[in-house]
Design a protein around this motif. Sequence first.
Motif, PDB file in Angstrom:
ATOM      1  N   ASN A 133       0.792  -1.229   0.000  1.00 23.95           N
ATOM      2  CA  ASN A 133       0.000   0.000   0.000  1.00 23.95           C
ATOM      3  C   ASN A 133       0.825   1.280   0.000  1.00 23.95           C
ATOM      4  O   ASN A 133       0.548   2.220   0.732  1.00 23.95           O
ATOM      5  N   MET A 134       1.842   1.346  -0.867  1.00 25.18           N
ATOM      6  CA  MET A 134       2.602   2.571  -1.017  1.00 25.18           C
ATOM      7  C   MET A 134       1.919   3.483  -2.036  1.00 25.18           C
ATOM      8  O   MET A 134       1.161   3.034  -2.900  1.00 25.18           O
ATOM      9  N   SER A 135       2.202   4.777  -1.929  1.00 26.97           N
ATOM     10  CA  SER A 135       1.677   5.738  -2.898  1.00 26.97           C
ATOM     11  C   SER A 135       2.579   5.752  -4.128  1.00 26.97           C
ATOM     12  O   SER A 135       3.788   5.931  -4.006  1.00 26.97           O
ATOM     13  N   ILE A 136       1.963   5.582  -5.297  1.00 23.35           N
ATOM     14  CA  ILE A 136       2.701   5.602  -6.567  1.00 23.35           C
ATOM     15  C   ILE A 136       2.269   6.832  -7.345  1.00 23.35           C
ATOM     16  O   ILE A 136       1.079   6.980  -7.679  1.00 23.35           O
ATOM     17  N   ALA A 137       3.200   7.726  -7.615  1.00 27.76           N
ATOM     18  CA  ALA A 137       2.898   8.904  -8.440  1.00 27.76           C
ATOM     19  C   ALA A 137       3.346   8.617  -9.861  1.00 27.76           C
ATOM     20  O   ALA A 137       4.517   8.334 -10.106  1.00 27.76           O
TER      21      ALA A 137
END
Length: 441
Positions: free
Chosen positions: A435-439
Amino acid sequence: MFSSKEAVQYLLEQSKKYGATDAQAISSSSCSLSSSCRMGKLENIDNTQTENIKLNVFVGHRSSTVSTNSFDKETLDGLAQRAVDMAKVLPEDPYCGLPNSDQYATEFQDFDLWDEKEYSSEFLLNNALEIEEIALHQPMISNSDGAGAYYQKTKSYLATTNGFEHENKKTKSGNSVCVLAKKDDEMQLDYSSSEAVYYSDLKSNKEIALEAADRAAKKLGAKKIDSCKADVILDRKLNRGLILEFLSAISGAAVAKGTTFLKDSLNKQVFSSNVTIEENPFIQRGLGSASNDGEGLPKYKKNLIENGILKTWLLNLRYARQLNLAPTSNGAPFGVGNFVANIKMNGGTLTPEELYSDIKYGIYVTQLIGQGVNLITGDYSRGAVGFLIENGKITTPVNEITIAGNLVDMFKTMSIANDLEDRYKINVPTCQIPNMSIAGK
């Protein structure tokens, strides 16, 4: 002209003569030979020899440090007097000072850290040329950013006015190559390298070459993806960087100054319960092996993380005194920084493929770009290159993305694979961070 040992002892004697309460001095010499090439042609041969000596004096609770690369009597005499004069006018530090004489290491093991064989620049160049040639003959590889090989010998001698003295010597060798893969108008770059105490313990030239070529070629066809939340798999070569952040966060300096997000985490859960991180300084031919740290204290095997629990800080003498704790034999010479031996992260039971087999949509990261870690807050943000994971399988290469999270959550939710390699000073397996943020685009 003094020898290195004579220079150290003379500095200690002169420091006491000029009014030092105590002193320590270390001499170090290094001889390094390297060769590099690009596209089959010699680029550089470097043969560097250095020798210097550092002196740290104490006048009560005041201290100063000076250095020189000249070993003649007049220079050393002036150095000792200048160090004492400087210490007398500097502010007091109630935590500075040498170890007590009974704290020093007294047993010194042989970890086989000295490769007696001599290597010529021609030998190193031939290895670099061979690695590059093998890589350039692989599919899709069109160019090289160069290959290199090196061999280094270092010796040091540390002594103090209260009875400690010890000489260390160590060799280190390495090979590397960086190549470009091309398809149509697209080019991708990647590398491979190997380091070891003995040149004969390096990965084979073929293994290094094929690894670099394979990494570069697999990046071809990379695309951008939409921003999202997703599980991330960090390749084991990148996970070493994550553990370096952890080591910085538990350093005595950061804890004493309150500049680490882990400052209140001693004896608390920091990693998932199946993770253990150990420091083992007693490995034969280990890149970080040593009997004593840089302050002369005996090294010992210990768990930094045990079943996910943070068990210790990394404390040199000064910060141990400030925190009213026992030192952990992690002091660098003169207390500047940490001396960390061989680090290993244990606990994984799944293969990397099993680790991501249930990920429906995620990212397998093979390269990180830039710096974006705040050790005060734990905020983490790095540019990344890698591959999509779709329905448990690695598929399309991706680039121009950023992965972000917070190290507190990343550490606690991390799962690790069983592909640990025992080749480096820091050895870690592939890991999964959910659940990491991917930009993306």
